[in-house]
Design a protein around this motif. Sequence first.
Motif, PDB file in Angstrom:
ATOM      1  N   LEU A 165       4.030 -12.523  -0.692  1.00 12.93           N
ATOM      2  CA  LEU A 165       5.273 -11.825  -1.012  1.00 12.93           C
ATOM      3  C   LEU A 165       5.472 -11.873  -2.519  1.00 12.93           C
ATOM      4  O   LEU A 165       5.236 -12.905  -3.152  1.00 12.93           O
ATOM      5  CB  LEU A 165       6.465 -12.492  -0.324  1.00 12.93           C
ATOM      6  N   TYR A 166       5.947 -10.778  -3.088  1.00 14.01           N
ATOM      7  CA  TYR A 166       6.158 -10.717  -4.531  1.00 14.01           C
ATOM      8  C   TYR A 166       7.528 -10.122  -4.853  1.00 14.01           C
ATOM      9  O   TYR A 166       7.960  -9.148  -4.213  1.00 14.01           O
ATOM     10  CB  TYR A 166       5.106  -9.835  -5.209  1.00 14.01           C
ATOM     11  N   LEU A 167       8.178 -10.690  -5.844  1.00 11.55           N
ATOM     12  CA  LEU A 167       9.317 -10.054  -6.486  1.00 11.55           C
ATOM     13  C   LEU A 167       8.805  -9.185  -7.623  1.00 11.55           C
ATOM     14  O   LEU A 167       7.935  -9.606  -8.409  1.00 11.55           O
ATOM     15  CB  LEU A 167      10.267 -11.109  -7.058  1.00 11.55           C
ATOM     16  N   VAL A 168       9.321  -7.967  -7.726  1.00 11.31           N
ATOM     17  CA  VAL A 168       9.003  -7.084  -8.846  1.00 11.31           C
ATOM     18  C   VAL A 168      10.083  -7.287  -9.896  1.00 11.31           C
ATOM     19  O   VAL A 168      11.270  -7.081  -9.632  1.00 11.31           O
ATOM     20  CB  VAL A 168       8.973  -5.612  -8.395  1.00 11.31           C
ATOM     21  N   ARG A 169       9.665  -7.715 -11.081  1.00 14.01           N
ATOM     22  CA  ARG A 169      10.640  -8.003 -12.141  1.00 14.01           C
ATOM     23  C   ARG A 169      10.256  -7.270 -13.420  1.00 14.01           C
ATOM     24  O   ARG A 169       9.074  -7.095 -13.726  1.00 14.01           O
ATOM     25  CB  ARG A 169      10.705  -9.516 -12.414  1.00 14.01           C
ATOM     26  N   ASP A 170      11.268  -6.837 -14.148  1.00 18.25           N
ATOM     27  CA  ASP A 170      11.041  -6.176 -15.426  1.00 18.25           C
ATOM     28  C   ASP A 170      12.148  -6.583 -16.390  1.00 18.25           C
ATOM     29  O   ASP A 170      13.335  -6.433 -16.071  1.00 18.25           O
ATOM     30  CB  ASP A 170      11.017  -4.660 -15.247  1.00 18.25           C
ATOM     31  N   GLU A 171      11.743  -7.127 -17.501  1.00 15.53           N
ATOM     32  CA  GLU A 171      12.672  -7.591 -18.535  1.00 15.53           C
ATOM     33  C   GLU A 171      13.718  -8.538 -17.954  1.00 15.53           C
ATOM     34  O   GLU A 171      14.913  -8.443 -18.241  1.00 15.53           O
ATOM     35  CB  GLU A 171      13.332  -6.397 -19.234  1.00 15.53           C
ATOM     36  N   GLY A 172      13.240  -9.426 -17.096  1.00 14.13           N
ATOM     37  CA  GLY A 172      14.100 -10.463 -16.548  1.00 14.13           C
ATOM     38  C   GLY A 172      14.966 -10.045 -15.383  1.00 14.13           C
ATOM     39  O   GLY A 172      15.736 -10.854 -14.863  1.00 14.13           O
ATOM     40  N   GLN A 173      14.855  -8.808 -14.944  1.00 10.71           N
ATOM     41  CA  GLN A 173      15.673  -8.317 -13.837  1.00 10.71           C
ATOM     42  C   GLN A 173      14.806  -8.053 -12.612  1.00 10.71           C
ATOM     43  O   GLN A 173      13.671  -7.556 -12.727  1.00 10.71           O
ATOM     44  CB  GLN A 173      16.383  -7.020 -14.228  1.00 10.71           C
ATOM     45  N   ASN A 174      15.360  -8.364 -11.452  1.00 15.39           N
ATOM     46  CA  ASN A 174      14.668  -8.030 -10.214  1.00 15.39           C
ATOM     47  C   ASN A 174      14.780  -6.535  -9.961  1.00 15.39           C
ATOM     48  O   ASN A 174      15.870  -5.970 -10.009  1.00 15.39           O
ATOM     49  CB  ASN A 174      15.271  -8.791  -9.039  1.00 15.39           C
ATOM     50  N   ALA A 175      13.630  -5.896  -9.702  1.00 16.42           N
ATOM     51  CA  ALA A 175      13.601  -4.454  -9.462  1.00 16.42           C
ATOM     52  C   ALA A 175      13.246  -4.104  -8.028  1.00 16.42           C
ATOM     53  O   ALA A 175      13.542  -3.002  -7.571  1.00 16.42           O
ATOM     54  CB  ALA A 175      12.603  -3.787 -10.412  1.00 16.42           C
ATOM     55  N   GLY A 176      12.619  -5.033  -7.299  1.00 13.69           N
ATOM     56  CA  GLY A 176      12.226  -4.733  -5.929  1.00 13.69           C
ATOM     57  C   GLY A 176      11.297  -5.796  -5.389  1.00 13.69           C
ATOM     58  O   GLY A 176      11.188  -6.903  -5.943  1.00 13.69           O
ATOM     59  N   ILE A 177      10.607  -5.458  -4.304  1.00  9.81           N
ATOM     60  CA  ILE A 177       9.680  -6.401  -3.661  1.00  9.81           C
ATOM     61  C   ILE A 177       8.430  -5.646  -3.211  1.00  9.81           C
ATOM     62  O   ILE A 177       8.456  -4.425  -2.984  1.00  9.81           O
ATOM     63  CB  ILE A 177      10.317  -7.114  -2.448  1.00  9.81           C
ATOM     64  N   VAL A 178       7.321  -6.383  -3.083  1.00 16.84           N
ATOM     65  CA  VAL A 178       6.121  -5.852  -2.432  1.00 16.84           C
ATOM     66  C   VAL A 178       5.496  -6.978  -1.619  1.00 16.84           C
ATOM     67  O   VAL A 178       5.701  -8.163  -1.895  1.00 16.84           O
ATOM     68  CB  VAL A 178       5.081  -5.277  -3.419  1.00 16.84           C
ATOM     69  N   VAL A 179       4.713  -6.576  -0.595  1.00 15.41           N
ATOM     70  CA  VAL A 179       4.069  -7.533   0.305  1.00 15.41           C
ATOM     71  C   VAL A 179       2.618  -7.116   0.496  1.00 15.41           C
ATOM     72  O   VAL A 179       2.309  -5.917   0.612  1.00 15.41           O
ATOM     73  CB  VAL A 179       4.775  -7.577   1.679  1.00 15.41           C
ATOM     74  N   LEU A 180       1.736  -8.106   0.547  1.00 12.71           N
ATOM     75  CA  LEU A 180       0.316  -7.876   0.812  1.00 12.71           C
ATOM     76  C   LEU A 180      -0.116  -8.791   1.950  1.00 12.71           C
ATOM     77  O   LEU A 180       0.211  -9.980   1.960  1.00 12.71           O
ATOM     78  CB  LEU A 180      -0.517  -8.168  -0.437  1.00 12.71           C
ATOM     79  N   TYR A 181      -0.849  -8.222   2.909  1.00  8.91           N
ATOM     80  CA  TYR A 181      -1.376  -9.004   4.027  1.00  8.91           C
ATOM     81  C   TYR A 181      -2.873  -8.776   4.115  1.00  8.91           C
ATOM     82  O   TYR A 181      -3.345  -7.630   4.043  1.00  8.91           O
ATOM     83  CB  TYR A 181      -0.705  -8.575   5.330  1.00  8.91           C
ATOM     84  N   GLY A 182      -3.630  -9.851   4.267  1.00  4.03           N
ATOM     85  CA  GLY A 182      -5.079  -9.733   4.382  1.00  4.03           C
ATOM     86  C   GLY A 182      -5.622 -10.567   5.517  1.00  4.03           C
ATOM     87  O   GLY A 182      -5.132 -11.671   5.789  1.00  4.03           O
ATOM     88  N   GLN A 183      -6.640 -10.029   6.186  1.00  3.93           N
ATOM     89  CA  GLN A 183      -7.304 -10.755   7.256  1.00  3.93           C
ATOM     90  C   GLN A 183      -8.763 -10.332   7.299  1.00  3.93           C
ATOM     91  O   GLN A 183      -9.074  -9.148   7.476  1.00  3.93           O
ATOM     92  CB  GLN A 183      -6.629 -10.483   8.604  1.00  3.93           C
ATOM     93  N   GLU A 184      -9.656 -11.312   7.133  1.00 11.27           N
ATOM     94  CA  GLU A 184     -11.097 -11.073   7.211  1.00 11.27           C
ATOM     95  C   GLU A 184     -11.529  -9.912   6.316  1.00 11.27           C
ATOM     96  O   GLU A 184     -12.278  -9.025   6.722  1.00 11.27           O
ATOM     97  CB  GLU A 184     -11.514 -10.831   8.663  1.00 11.27           C
ATOM     98  N   HIS A 185     -11.020  -9.913   5.085  1.00  7.06           N
ATOM     99  CA  HIS A 185     -11.392  -8.953   4.044  1.00  7.06           C
ATOM    100  C   HIS A 185     -10.874  -7.535   4.310  1.00  7.06           C
ATOM    101  O   HIS A 185     -11.288  -6.591   3.648  1.00  7.06           O
ATOM    102  CB  HIS A 185     -12.908  -8.942   3.831  1.00  7.06           C
TER     103      HIS A 185
END
Length: 256
Positions: A165-185
Amino acid sequence: MEIFFNYDHKRLMAYDRARNGQNQIKILEEDDFFAFSFPEVGYFNYAFTKDNQPFEKGGIERIQAFYNSRQIRKHRIKIPFDQEESRALLEDDYIKIGTIVKTYFPVTETFDCPDVNTPEFVLVDESNIVTFTKVYLDSFEAVGRDPEQVAENFRGLLTIPGTELYLVRDEGQNAGIVVLYGQEHHYFLAGGAILPGFRNKDYHKSGLRMRIRKCLRDQQLAGIYSWADKDGISHQNMVKLNMVKDTEFDIYEFTK
């Protein structure tokens, strides 16, 4: 099973563990299909076949009985767009409400999409999971959800191997979120949402770029996938980054 169905399966089980069954989550697994149930979150009340094979009439009847027993009035069934056998079984009791597109990035190609902006992507852990939750809810404009309760569920996501899970930040402000899921490449660009005040400024595409580049560093990479509503902004952004349509899934909702 499609990787995005697999991800939903994994996170439902994680939510159930995180709150010790308080979510009243139930998963019906039969030989040929799954049906998910999370009464509080309508998104998860859907069914699908395990290997995209056609539904049988008896399966549809069991799905309806499952949701009826849980007093869930609305549920959905997701089928590949070309599955006419299933469509014929659904037409009396269900109505088509939308289409999602499964996309993939051609892993043999060079990724050459320049950045317009360069936000910071902050990996989420226990220390900032509540902040992630609040930004997530505000980005998806989820009204009426209790951030503390949702954060309890999201703590479960931190326990799923391959989930970031990631917070998207720019110049110290939260701008949004992104998620990455991986399994067996195999990787799924699992979620991305931007706060209203930061939209239309390339942050969503930046989140796609970051995750694609991260996946491409895997020397044993087998696939990069995502999905989005057909012709929606997310789908358009994927196309702009050279992601390609794999197949479409039609969504049918129970109407009785």
